[in-house]
Design a protein around this motif. Sequence first.
Motif, short mmCIF file in Angstrom:
data_model
loop_
_atom_site.label_atom_id
_atom_site.label_comp_id
_atom_site.label_asym_id
_atom_site.label_seq_id
_atom_site.Cartn_x
_atom_site.Cartn_y
_atom_site.Cartn_z
N ARG A 106 0.85 -1.19 0.00
CA ARG A 106 0.00 0.00 0.00
C ARG A 106 0.89 1.25 0.00
O ARG A 106 1.19 1.82 1.04
CB ARG A 106 -0.94 0.01 1.20
CG ARG A 106 -1.95 -1.14 1.19
CD ARG A 106 -2.96 -0.99 2.31
NE ARG A 106 -2.34 -1.16 3.62
CZ ARG A 106 -2.91 -0.80 4.78
NH1 ARG A 106 -4.09 -0.22 4.78
NH2 ARG A 106 -2.27 -1.00 5.92
N THR A 141 -0.33 2.15 -5.46
CA THR A 141 -1.74 1.82 -5.24
C THR A 141 -2.64 2.85 -5.92
O THR A 141 -3.68 2.52 -6.49
CB THR A 141 -2.04 1.81 -3.73
OG1 THR A 141 -1.21 0.82 -3.11
CG2 THR A 141 -3.50 1.48 -3.46
N CYS A 142 -2.24 4.12 -5.84
CA CYS A 142 -3.00 5.21 -6.46
C CYS A 142 -2.14 6.47 -6.42
O CYS A 142 -1.07 6.49 -5.80
CB CYS A 142 -4.33 5.45 -5.74
SG CYS A 142 -4.16 5.89 -3.98
N GLU A 162 -10.79 4.47 -12.35
CA GLU A 162 -11.30 5.66 -11.68
C GLU A 162 -10.34 6.84 -11.85
O GLU A 162 -9.14 6.73 -11.61
CB GLU A 162 -11.51 5.40 -10.19
CG GLU A 162 -12.08 6.61 -9.46
CD GLU A 162 -12.20 6.42 -7.97
OE1 GLU A 162 -12.73 7.33 -7.31
OE2 GLU A 162 -11.76 5.37 -7.45
N GLN A 194 -7.30 6.83 1.44
CA GLN A 194 -7.82 5.84 2.39
C GLN A 194 -8.67 4.78 1.69
O GLN A 194 -8.54 3.58 1.97
CB GLN A 194 -8.66 6.53 3.46
CG GLN A 194 -7.88 7.24 4.53
CD GLN A 194 -8.81 7.84 5.57
OE1 GLN A 194 -9.59 8.76 5.28
NE2 GLN A 194 -8.75 7.31 6.78
N ARG A 195 -9.53 5.24 0.81
CA ARG A 195 -10.44 4.31 0.14
C ARG A 195 -9.68 3.27 -0.67
O ARG A 195 -10.01 2.08 -0.65
CB ARG A 195 -11.40 5.11 -0.75
CG ARG A 195 -12.40 4.25 -1.53
CD ARG A 195 -13.60 5.08 -1.95
NE ARG A 195 -13.23 6.29 -2.64
CZ ARG A 195 -12.97 6.34 -3.97
NH1 ARG A 195 -13.03 5.23 -4.68
NH2 ARG A 195 -12.67 7.48 -4.55
N HIS A 196 -8.65 3.70 -1.34
CA HIS A 196 -7.90 2.75 -2.18
C HIS A 196 -6.91 1.92 -1.37
O HIS A 196 -6.62 0.78 -1.73
CB HIS A 196 -7.25 3.49 -3.33
CG HIS A 196 -8.24 3.95 -4.33
ND1 HIS A 196 -8.90 3.09 -5.19
CD2 HIS A 196 -8.76 5.19 -4.58
CE1 HIS A 196 -9.75 3.76 -5.94
NE2 HIS A 196 -9.69 5.05 -5.58
N ARG A 231 -7.70 0.84 1.59
CA ARG A 231 -8.57 -0.19 2.19
C ARG A 231 -8.87 -1.31 1.22
O ARG A 231 -9.14 -2.45 1.62
CB ARG A 231 -9.88 0.44 2.67
CG ARG A 231 -9.77 1.18 3.99
CD ARG A 231 -11.14 1.45 4.58
NE ARG A 231 -11.95 2.31 3.72
CZ ARG A 231 -12.01 3.62 3.83
NH1 ARG A 231 -11.32 4.24 4.78
NH2 ARG A 231 -12.77 4.33 3.03
N SER A 232 -8.88 -1.00 -0.08
CA SER A 232 -9.23 -2.02 -1.09
C SER A 232 -8.10 -3.00 -1.36
O SER A 232 -8.29 -3.96 -2.09
CB SER A 232 -9.66 -1.33 -2.39
OG SER A 232 -8.56 -0.70 -3.00
N ARG A 233 -6.92 -2.72 -0.79
CA ARG A 233 -5.77 -3.59 -1.02
C ARG A 233 -5.59 -4.59 0.11
O ARG A 233 -5.86 -4.29 1.24
CB ARG A 233 -4.49 -2.75 -1.17
CG ARG A 233 -4.53 -1.80 -2.36
CD ARG A 233 -4.63 -2.54 -3.68
NE ARG A 233 -3.40 -3.27 -3.97
CZ ARG A 233 -2.41 -2.84 -4.73
NH1 ARG A 233 -2.49 -1.66 -5.30
NH2 ARG A 233 -1.34 -3.57 -4.94
#
Length: 313
Positions: A137, A176-177, A282, A307-309, A311-313
């Motif tokens: 992350r 991650t993003c 996105e 945070q959102r991305h 959490r998805s990992r």
Amino acid sequence: MKLTRIFFVLAIVIALVAPNAQAQAGRLAGEGLKAAPDLADVKYGPHSRNVLDLWKAKSDKPAPLVVFIHGGGFRGGSKETLSPELLRRCLDAGISVMAINYRLSPEVSFPAHYLDCGRAIQFARSKATEWNIDPKRVAATGGSAGAGTSLWLGFRTDLADPKNADPVLRQSTRLTCMAVLGAQSTYDPRLIKEWVGEAAARHPALQGFYGLKDDELDSPEAHKLYDEASPINYLTADDPPVFLFYNEPDAPLPVNAPAGTGIHHPNFGKKLKQKMDALKIECVLKHQEDYRRDGGNLSEDMVKFLQRHFRSR
């Protein structure tokens, strides 16, 4: 008896001093001063500018990491320009933060700036256990040149070299993003002229970034460099999501605009979002006018996106 009297005096002193200390701390926070990093000027490579600062989030388990890459046209800037508010919000959200310096033009040219930043990310991953970082992350942020670098690293094929003699270079550069400000999705002057205008294409930092002479700017070798340096050219369906923000006017450039005008134009984001939407990745595109019209806080939105991305990992 004397000890009791001493403790009594100390209690009075503490009672008088503490509110003043708290007020001073509040003033410092209001002035936007950053907390001192847990690790400062850590060397991640051989050059004097290959240094980083690290702020560790308080976490019982490995924390995600966001890497701040400063702007400055690839020829200036410093890790010290990290936003105090963004830093605070990240740490409050349990996200560790790393701010880096990298080599600059004219001492170096493309791709050295990018590769330094990639190495910093690899170095952080090599220290994941020691620094309590989750190597799965890792995100990037930054403005202008730092934003373009973040996109280039995020979209490009992983720079990891598993057989390299340097253990740092065996690590991944994947992200991650990315949450970036004023990003250039291309550094090709031909496309910049088409998308934004002649003034933006004549930004004085571009020639130094590539290390080209005047008579080389329209050569086949230069065109190859333009293609290789432009983040949008690497975009594929498996690439990470992006948050983009722009504050330059969303309008055609003024007639006779000075060279460099428009280098943070929202058209860079629109072109990238168009391609990302087609690939079903996105891409959040925000403009200063959105916040003036609807309210909200940019740093808060960026951290929520991270945070959102994470959490998805």
